[in-house]
Design a protein around this motif. Structure first.
Motif, PDB file in Angstrom:
ATOM      1  N   PHE A  77     -23.224 -28.017  17.462  1.00 16.83           N
ATOM      2  CA  PHE A  77     -22.506 -27.583  16.555  1.00 16.83           C
ATOM      3  C   PHE A  77     -21.381 -28.499  15.955  1.00 16.83           C
ATOM      4  CE2 PHE A  77     -22.644 -24.647  20.381  1.00 16.83           C
ATOM      5  CZ  PHE A  77     -23.653 -23.675  19.766  1.00 16.83           C
ATOM      6  N   GLN A  78     -22.095 -29.625  15.371  1.00 17.39           N
ATOM      7  CA  GLN A  78     -21.322 -30.489  14.636  1.00 17.39           C
ATOM      8  C   GLN A  78     -22.134 -31.176  13.786  1.00 17.39           C
ATOM      9  OE1 GLN A  78     -18.687 -33.128  16.507  1.00 17.39           O
ATOM     10  NE2 GLN A  78     -18.989 -34.700  14.999  1.00 17.39           N
ATOM     11  N   LEU A  79     -21.762 -31.142  12.548  1.00 17.40           N
ATOM     12  CA  LEU A  79     -22.691 -31.656  11.252  1.00 17.40           C
ATOM     13  C   LEU A  79     -21.885 -33.128  10.737  1.00 17.40           C
ATOM     14  CD1 LEU A  79     -24.980 -31.589   9.367  1.00 17.40           C
ATOM     15  CD2 LEU A  79     -23.416 -30.482   7.794  1.00 17.40           C
ATOM     16  N   ASP A  80     -22.916 -34.117  10.826  1.00 14.96           N
ATOM     17  CA  ASP A  80     -22.102 -35.519  10.374  1.00 14.96           C
ATOM     18  C   ASP A  80     -23.051 -35.774   9.265  1.00 14.96           C
ATOM     19  OD1 ASP A  80     -21.595 -37.009  13.671  1.00 14.96           O
ATOM     20  OD2 ASP A  80     -20.416 -35.747  12.432  1.00 14.96           O
ATOM     21  N   VAL A  81     -22.461 -36.109   8.246  1.00 14.61           N
ATOM     22  CA  VAL A  81     -23.312 -36.651   6.873  1.00 14.61           C
ATOM     23  C   VAL A  81     -22.374 -38.212   6.782  1.00 14.61           C
ATOM     24  CG1 VAL A  81     -23.686 -36.473   4.720  1.00 14.61           C
ATOM     25  CG2 VAL A  81     -23.453 -34.492   6.240  1.00 14.61           C
ATOM     26  N   GLN A  82     -23.549 -39.197   6.474  1.00 16.50           N
ATOM     27  CA  GLN A  82     -23.096 -40.619   6.436  1.00 16.50           C
ATOM     28  C   GLN A  82     -24.079 -41.128   5.305  1.00 16.50           C
ATOM     29  OE1 GLN A  82     -22.642 -42.998   9.557  1.00 16.50           O
ATOM     30  NE2 GLN A  82     -23.768 -44.532   8.621  1.00 16.50           N
ATOM     31  N   TYR A  83     -23.347 -41.570   4.330  1.00 15.10           N
ATOM     32  CA  TYR A  83     -23.933 -42.316   3.059  1.00 15.10           C
ATOM     33  C   TYR A  83     -23.547 -43.857   3.325  1.00 15.10           C
ATOM     34  CZ  TYR A  83     -24.896 -43.984  -1.537  1.00 15.10           C
ATOM     35  OH  TYR A  83     -25.506 -44.707  -2.718  1.00 15.10           O
ATOM     36  N   VAL A  84     -24.392 -44.675   3.030  1.00 18.03           N
ATOM     37  CA  VAL A  84     -24.195 -46.114   3.200  1.00 18.03           C
ATOM     38  C   VAL A  84     -24.783 -46.909   2.050  1.00 18.03           C
ATOM     39  CG1 VAL A  84     -24.408 -48.363   4.610  1.00 18.03           C
ATOM     40  CG2 VAL A  84     -24.027 -46.063   5.752  1.00 18.03           C
ATOM     41  N   HIS A  85     -24.036 -47.685   1.513  1.00 18.72           N
ATOM     42  CA  HIS A  85     -24.580 -48.540   0.459  1.00 18.72           C
ATOM     43  C   HIS A  85     -23.931 -49.962   0.693  1.00 18.72           C
ATOM     44  CE1 HIS A  85     -24.455 -50.054  -3.626  1.00 18.72           C
ATOM     45  NE2 HIS A  85     -25.491 -49.348  -3.864  1.00 18.72           N
ATOM     46  N   PRO A  86     -24.401 -51.035  -0.061  1.00 21.87           N
ATOM     47  CA  PRO A  86     -23.868 -52.476   0.274  1.00 21.87           C
ATOM     48  C   PRO A  86     -22.443 -52.695   0.012  1.00 21.87           C
ATOM     49  CG  PRO A  86     -25.818 -52.561  -0.807  1.00 21.87           C
ATOM     50  CD  PRO A  86     -25.630 -50.971  -0.723  1.00 21.87           C
ATOM     51  N   HIS A  87     -21.738 -51.779  -0.877  1.00 21.01           N
ATOM     52  CA  HIS A  87     -20.398 -52.055  -1.215  1.00 21.01           C
ATOM     53  C   HIS A  87     -19.814 -50.616  -1.120  1.00 21.01           C
ATOM     54  CE1 HIS A  87     -21.230 -55.968  -2.690  1.00 21.01           C
ATOM     55  NE2 HIS A  87     -22.147 -55.609  -3.286  1.00 21.01           N
TER      56      HIS A  87
ATOM     57  N   MET B 247     -19.377 -46.863   1.540  1.00 24.75           N
ATOM     58  CA  MET B 247     -19.595 -46.274   2.702  1.00 24.75           C
ATOM     59  C   MET B 247     -18.722 -44.548   2.696  1.00 24.75           C
ATOM     60  SD  MET B 247     -18.801 -44.684   6.129  1.00 24.75           S
ATOM     61  CE  MET B 247     -17.431 -45.664   6.300  1.00 24.75           C
ATOM     62  N   LEU B 248     -19.421 -43.866   3.011  1.00 23.18           N
ATOM     63  CA  LEU B 248     -18.802 -42.317   3.083  1.00 23.18           C
ATOM     64  C   LEU B 248     -19.159 -41.640   4.353  1.00 23.18           C
ATOM     65  CD1 LEU B 248     -16.959 -40.101   1.750  1.00 23.18           C
ATOM     66  CD2 LEU B 248     -18.966 -39.322   0.695  1.00 23.18           C
ATOM     67  N   HIS B 249     -18.381 -41.199   5.129  1.00 21.45           N
ATOM     68  CA  HIS B 249     -18.674 -40.314   6.339  1.00 21.45           C
ATOM     69  C   HIS B 249     -17.972 -39.014   6.491  1.00 21.45           C
ATOM     70  CE1 HIS B 249     -18.512 -39.607  10.838  1.00 21.45           C
ATOM     71  NE2 HIS B 249     -19.814 -39.669  10.799  1.00 21.45           N
ATOM     72  N   SER B 250     -18.609 -38.022   6.586  1.00 24.20           N
ATOM     73  CA  SER B 250     -17.834 -36.708   6.978  1.00 24.20           C
ATOM     74  C   SER B 250     -18.575 -36.039   8.242  1.00 24.20           C
ATOM     75  CB  SER B 250     -18.166 -35.745   5.798  1.00 24.20           C
ATOM     76  OG  SER B 250     -19.348 -35.638   5.703  1.00 24.20           O
ATOM     77  N   SER B 251     -17.626 -35.573   8.757  1.00 24.24           N
ATOM     78  CA  SER B 251     -17.819 -34.860  10.094  1.00 24.24           C
ATOM     79  C   SER B 251     -17.444 -33.354  10.107  1.00 24.24           C
ATOM     80  CB  SER B 251     -17.370 -35.527  11.329  1.00 24.24           C
ATOM     81  OG  SER B 251     -17.862 -34.919  12.411  1.00 24.24           O
ATOM     82  N   ILE B 252     -18.077 -32.129  10.330  1.00 26.78           N
ATOM     83  CA  ILE B 252     -17.356 -31.107  10.362  1.00 26.78           C
ATOM     84  C   ILE B 252     -17.973 -30.219  11.768  1.00 26.78           C
ATOM     85  CG2 ILE B 252     -18.958 -29.844   8.875  1.00 26.78           C
ATOM     86  CD1 ILE B 252     -16.524 -28.085   7.781  1.00 26.78           C
TER      87      ILE B 252
END
Length: 166
Positions: free
Chosen positions: A29-39, A41-46
């Motif tokens: 019941f939790q969705l994590d989305v993570q985007y990582v680039h060398p410079h 980072m974006l992370h979300s969790s709902i």
């Protein structure tokens, strides 16, 4: 008594390029989305329920300067659970940071390398709600490649010392 039972499951989907990747993970019941680039980072969790908690954090930077922040939101009460931001500056012999954490400002210079065996640092904290300030200074000294002595002293008279040995 309930007839429902939860079985922990995890699903991960990765999208990769030579420079970055995107990961989506769903765990009970939790969705994590993570985007990582060398410079960057974006992370979300709902939470995947009727009154979810939402967390979002992001940062961008280089080896010298970075900027980041995070926010947490509780949908059931429409309240922010966290709201933090920071900026950092990094050089080979020192680093400095300015952070805003739930109404407190942390300013730090940690560490400054005096020579190969000695470094010093300081931290200043300003509490906006109470208009209080606190200050701590510290130092570390390497006795040998395996042993380091660290000490600190704060404006309220608290002192601390530790000897680390590997």
């Amino acid at each position: 008594m309930t007839t429902h039972s939860l079985i922990p499951t995890e699903m991960s989907i990765n999208f990769c390029t030579p420079e970055s990747y995107l990961t989506c993970v769903s765990v009970i019941f939790q969705l994590d989305v993570q985007y990582v680039h060398p410079h960057a980072m974006l992370h979300s969790s709902i939470g995947l329920n009727p009154t979810p908690l939402l967390d979002l954090s992001a940062n961008i930077g280089s080896q010298t300067v970075c900027l980041g922040g995070e926010i947490g939101f509780k949908t059931a009460s429409s309240l922010l659970t966290k709201y933090n931001a920071g900026v950092g500056f990094n050089k080979p012999d020192f680093s400095a940071a300015l952070m805003l954490i739930k109404g407190r400002v942390y300013e730090g210079l940690t560490p400054h390398t005096v020579n190969p065996t000695t470094s010093v640092g300081a931290e200043l904290i300003r509490h906006f709600s109470s208009h209080d300030n606190s200050f701590t200074i510290g130092s570390s000294y390497s006795l040998d490649p395996f042993t380091t002595v660290k000490a600190r002293l704060s404006n309220n008279g608290k002192a601390g010392m530790v000897v680390q040995s590997e």
